[in-house]
Scaffold this active site. Sequence first.
Site, PDB file in Angstrom:
ATOM      1  CE  LYS A 152     -13.942  58.569  66.955  1.00  0.00           C
ATOM      2  NZ  LYS A 152     -14.911  59.359  66.200  1.00  0.00           N
ATOM      3  CG  ASP A 162     -11.970  64.235  63.972  1.00  0.00           C
ATOM      4  OD1 ASP A 162     -13.075  64.511  63.496  1.00  0.00           O
ATOM      5  OD2 ASP A 162     -11.570  63.066  64.123  1.00  0.00           O
TER       6      ASP A 162
END
Length: 388
Positions: A56, A91
């Site tokens: 990311k 997550d």
Amino acid sequence: MNFIAISIKEFICIEHISAKIVEHPSNSETLELGFTFSFPVTQTAIDSGRLLRWTKGFNCPGAVGNDIVQLLQQALDRNEVNVHVAALVNDTVGTLLAHSYSHPNTYLGAIFGTGTNGAYVEHTRNIKKMPTDADEMIINIEWGNFDQEKTSLPVTIFDNKLDRESINPGVHVFEKMISGMYLGEITRNVLLHLIDQRVLFQGTSSPKLNTHWAVETKFMSAIENDTSSDLATVAQILEQELDIHVNTQADREIVKVVCQFVGMRAARMSAAATAAVIRQGLEVGTLRNQGYPLKLSIHDKETVYQNGSTKAKGRNGGADCNNAIHVGVDGSVFQHYPHFEERMKQTLVELLGENARDMVKLGIARDGSGVGAALAALIATKTMTSSR
């Protein structure tokens, strides 16, 4: 990790959770913490995991190869915060746990936001690399790194350009095609190509549009939401954000279509990943032999049930299908990008059959990663206490 430790300390003070934890840490009761970490790790215990690589767009030196739980715990200790890191949770795993709390039949947790990933429940007999006495285990798929070889995904010249110019070329190809961090850059690459072909803006770009990451995904959302006859919002973004001051109605319509195509592809590929994991469960996993009337192949002319029959046996089309397959989803793209959820649902119907419309339930797990991490910490602490 120092920043995180200091932020935890400030949060405890602001929320008045326990002043003793920061004022007299040695004499206070320890708070147990669930640590959500949204990057690939090799996890060897509930409270231990070594970072494999950053994704990311992150690139923090000195962390790769280290136990990130240990790094955080050391930072907490240095800052005299009496908090113990009880659980490390990806997550997606957190989203799965959080959604399962309110929907017990949750099979998959997925993130469609800045990045993407999924986690699902698997029979341990299908896991060959880790012997265990448990019957089931949550698998963190890390599907963002699917197809590094680019042999299966519909990779375009625009995707290849983005990948080459990223800080981690050659990895997380799937994530770069569907995630919020990258959709704007893909769109920018397409627009520049059309400019070079003199299809857009009379072949003229701008220094702003020529700048990497100048087109943000939030611009795409606003453009897709523009239903005005003259596409006034599109014009405003082109002029104020990208310095394209000369744009015709045709230009604005083309820009909107490009955004629609990039956004639609992201939603459809997200649905494909979701459908693939559901098919895994139907064929060999925890959904097998539960009678869900879903297609195992897009080439099936009719739904083939797991007993080989093509006829429904139950009220809802299957043998024991009173309960739907729940998918807990978190992430800004799924929640806020226009039509993303509807496009995903339609694609799931195309891939799994008409019954998927009622059998597969996509539900938003708001702050699922945080809530799930708290649940994991609670369970880990109770398990550790009871084993003493």
